[in-house]
Design a protein around this motif. Structure first.
Motif, PDB file in Angstrom:
ATOM      1  N   TYR A 299      37.625  42.800  21.829  1.00  0.00           N
ATOM      2  CA  TYR A 299      37.861  42.267  23.171  1.00  0.00           C
ATOM      3  C   TYR A 299      37.734  43.359  24.225  1.00  0.00           C
ATOM      4  CZ  TYR A 299      40.411  40.020  27.042  1.00  0.00           C
ATOM      5  OH  TYR A 299      40.774  39.494  28.260  1.00  0.00           O
ATOM      6  N   ASP A 300      36.967  43.064  25.265  1.00  0.00           N
ATOM      7  CA  ASP A 300      36.792  44.036  26.346  1.00  0.00           C
ATOM      8  C   ASP A 300      37.095  43.418  27.712  1.00  0.00           C
ATOM      9  OD1 ASP A 300      34.656  42.343  26.621  1.00  0.00           O
ATOM     10  OD2 ASP A 300      33.109  43.905  26.604  1.00  0.00           O
ATOM     11  N   GLY A 301      37.838  42.301  27.700  1.00  0.00           N
ATOM     12  CA  GLY A 301      38.207  41.649  28.950  1.00  0.00           C
ATOM     13  C   GLY A 301      39.477  42.230  29.545  1.00  0.00           C
ATOM     14  N   GLY A 302      40.045  41.509  30.483  1.00  0.00           N
ATOM     15  CA  GLY A 302      41.205  42.007  31.195  1.00  0.00           C
ATOM     16  C   GLY A 302      42.526  41.622  30.562  1.00  0.00           C
ATOM     17  N   PHE A 303      43.544  42.418  30.854  1.00  0.00           N
ATOM     18  CA  PHE A 303      44.927  42.097  30.525  1.00  0.00           C
ATOM     19  C   PHE A 303      45.689  42.014  31.836  1.00  0.00           C
ATOM     20  CE2 PHE A 303      44.200  44.305  26.314  1.00  0.00           C
ATOM     21  CZ  PHE A 303      44.322  43.161  25.549  1.00  0.00           C
ATOM     22  N   ILE A 304      46.268  40.869  32.106  1.00  0.00           N
ATOM     23  CA  ILE A 304      47.069  40.707  33.316  1.00  0.00           C
ATOM     24  C   ILE A 304      48.534  40.829  32.935  1.00  0.00           C
ATOM     25  CG2 ILE A 304      47.826  39.085  35.097  1.00  0.00           C
ATOM     26  CD1 ILE A 304      44.385  38.703  33.643  1.00  0.00           C
ATOM     27  N   ALA A 305      49.233  41.777  33.540  1.00  0.00           N
ATOM     28  CA  ALA A 305      50.682  41.873  33.365  1.00  0.00           C
ATOM     29  C   ALA A 305      51.295  40.819  34.267  1.00  0.00           C
ATOM     30  CB  ALA A 305      51.176  43.269  33.738  1.00  0.00           C
ATOM     31  N   GLU A 306      51.634  39.682  33.694  1.00  0.00           N
ATOM     32  CA  GLU A 306      52.112  38.570  34.520  1.00  0.00           C
ATOM     33  C   GLU A 306      53.634  38.473  34.485  1.00  0.00           C
ATOM     34  OE1 GLU A 306      51.823  33.775  35.164  1.00  0.00           O
ATOM     35  OE2 GLU A 306      50.193  34.782  34.113  1.00  0.00           O
ATOM     36  N   LEU A 307      54.233  38.643  35.648  1.00  0.00           N
ATOM     37  CA  LEU A 307      55.687  38.527  35.774  1.00  0.00           C
ATOM     38  C   LEU A 307      56.062  37.382  36.697  1.00  0.00           C
ATOM     39  CD1 LEU A 307      55.140  41.766  35.175  1.00  0.00           C
ATOM     40  CD2 LEU A 307      57.597  41.835  35.558  1.00  0.00           C
ATOM     41  N   TYR A 308      55.236  36.339  36.692  1.00  0.00           N
ATOM     42  CA  TYR A 308      55.550  35.171  37.516  1.00  0.00           C
ATOM     43  C   TYR A 308      56.923  34.635  37.107  1.00  0.00           C
ATOM     44  CZ  TYR A 308      54.916  30.815  40.068  1.00  0.00           C
ATOM     45  OH  TYR A 308      55.075  29.782  40.950  1.00  0.00           O
ATOM     46  N   GLY A 309      57.831  34.520  38.085  1.00  0.00           N
ATOM     47  CA  GLY A 309      59.177  34.066  37.795  1.00  0.00           C
ATOM     48  C   GLY A 309      60.163  35.196  37.573  1.00  0.00           C
ATOM     49  N   TYR A 310      59.691  36.438  37.597  1.00  0.00           N
ATOM     50  CA  TYR A 310      60.593  37.580  37.467  1.00  0.00           C
ATOM     51  C   TYR A 310      61.239  37.838  38.831  1.00  0.00           C
ATOM     52  CZ  TYR A 310      62.135  42.161  35.730  1.00  0.00           C
ATOM     53  OH  TYR A 310      62.886  43.227  35.318  1.00  0.00           O
ATOM     54  N   PRO A 311      62.496  38.289  38.868  1.00  0.00           N
ATOM     55  CA  PRO A 311      63.167  38.476  40.155  1.00  0.00           C
ATOM     56  C   PRO A 311      62.388  39.366  41.119  1.00  0.00           C
ATOM     57  CG  PRO A 311      64.741  38.657  38.368  1.00  0.00           C
ATOM     58  CD  PRO A 311      63.383  38.598  37.729  1.00  0.00           C
ATOM     59  N   ALA A 312      62.193  38.877  42.325  1.00  0.00           N
ATOM     60  CA  ALA A 312      61.404  39.619  43.317  1.00  0.00           C
ATOM     61  C   ALA A 312      62.035  40.963  43.653  1.00  0.00           C
ATOM     62  CB  ALA A 312      61.258  38.777  44.587  1.00  0.00           C
ATOM     63  N   GLU A 313      63.361  41.037  43.606  1.00  0.00           N
ATOM     64  CA  GLU A 313      64.055  42.261  43.999  1.00  0.00           C
ATOM     65  C   GLU A 313      63.694  43.453  43.109  1.00  0.00           C
ATOM     66  OE1 GLU A 313      67.035  38.845  44.728  1.00  0.00           O
ATOM     67  OE2 GLU A 313      65.483  39.406  43.278  1.00  0.00           O
TER      68      GLU A 313
END
Length: 262
Positions: free
Chosen positions: A228-242
């Motif tokens: 695999y040579d595509g992207g990895f998105i570090a997704e923190l959708y829903g993680y506290p904004a603070e």
């Protein structure tokens, strides 16, 4: 970080091009663009072209469509609504192919999304030739489908990978004020964790990549074996904004170190 994953809404409303200018100054590219559409009721809506055209302009390699939902009021028309979504996605796939952009859906973490679980994703990929999958590691938890089994089923269709980790309900935590950008007094600050309610009522939260119970390392290892040579998105959708910036730093560090070691 080398790139960011960005919403169609953000790009469309960026009239002054301030976001793109900021990304250029930080030497960050755009990995992909995602947007919400209403193919469920408007299958002939042509606005999909605008998102794909914007993706081309920012040199994104893929776009993610959230094509609609099936609410309780729509259950009686479920078959027709799915057909509507497939029609809209087919048109988007054809246009994306001409523009050199992969068109995808994801295993969306909403119970009214018919592509929330493995069976639903499979149905969409089967009925929309050429459609790709933005594989989200942390969303199959909604119906407690096994993400490793899901990966084996869909690995040939994956165009990008959203690394999302989960923990069981964590309502509040206490962090140093400095992490929240408050001050450096050393005092503690209470942060609330938003929860997502699964189909069986279980409640889970988003956490930095590598801190939860999702089998992310195993999925990355299998991807590496596949070349695999595509992207990895570090997704923190829903993680506290603070404490988002701290979560991003932890996630990116963990991803890079893990990818090198496996």
């Amino acid at each position: 970080m080398e790139k960011v994953y960005i919403s169609y809404e953000t790009l469309r409303n960026d009239k002054e091009k301030s976001v793109l200018k900021m990304l250029q100054e930080l030497e960050l590219g755009v990995e992909g663009v995602y947007g919400f559409f209403y193919f469920d009721h408007f299958p002939m809506d042509d606005s999909y072209k605008n998102m794909i055209d914007l993706a081309v302009k920012v040199k994104a390699q893929n776009v993610l469509f959230v094509p609609g939902f099936i609410t309780e009021e729509d259950i009686a028309r479920e078959k027709q609504i799915k057909q509507n979504m497939w029609t809209g996605l087919k048109r988007a796939v054809q246009y994306g192919k001409k523009q050199g952009v992969a068109v995808s859906i994801e295993d969306f973490d909403g119970l009214t999304a018919p592509y929330c679980r493995v069976s639903g994703v499979a149905e969409f990929l089967e009925n929309v030739p050429g459609l790709k999958l933005s594989f989200d590691t942390g969303n199959f938890v909604m119906f407690h489908d096994d993400e490793l089994k899901a990966f084996e089923i869909f690995k040939e269709k994956i165009c990008t990978v959203h690394l999302k980790d989960r923990c069981y309900e964590r309502e509040v935590t206490y962090v140093e004020n400095s992490l929240c950008g408050k001050d450096k007094s050393g005092d503690k600050y209470i942060v609330e964790y938003p929860v997502v309610v699964c189909a069986d009522g279980e409640r889970v939260c988003s956490v930095p990549v590598g801190d939860g119970f999702i089998h992310i390392k195993e999925i990355m290892s299998r991807l590496k074996k596949l070349g695999y040579d595509g992207g990895f998105i570090a997704e923190l959708y829903g993680y506290p904004a603070e404490i988002m910036s701290d979560g991003i730093r932890k996630s990116v560090k963990w991803i890079k170190e893990t990818w090198e070691k496996i």
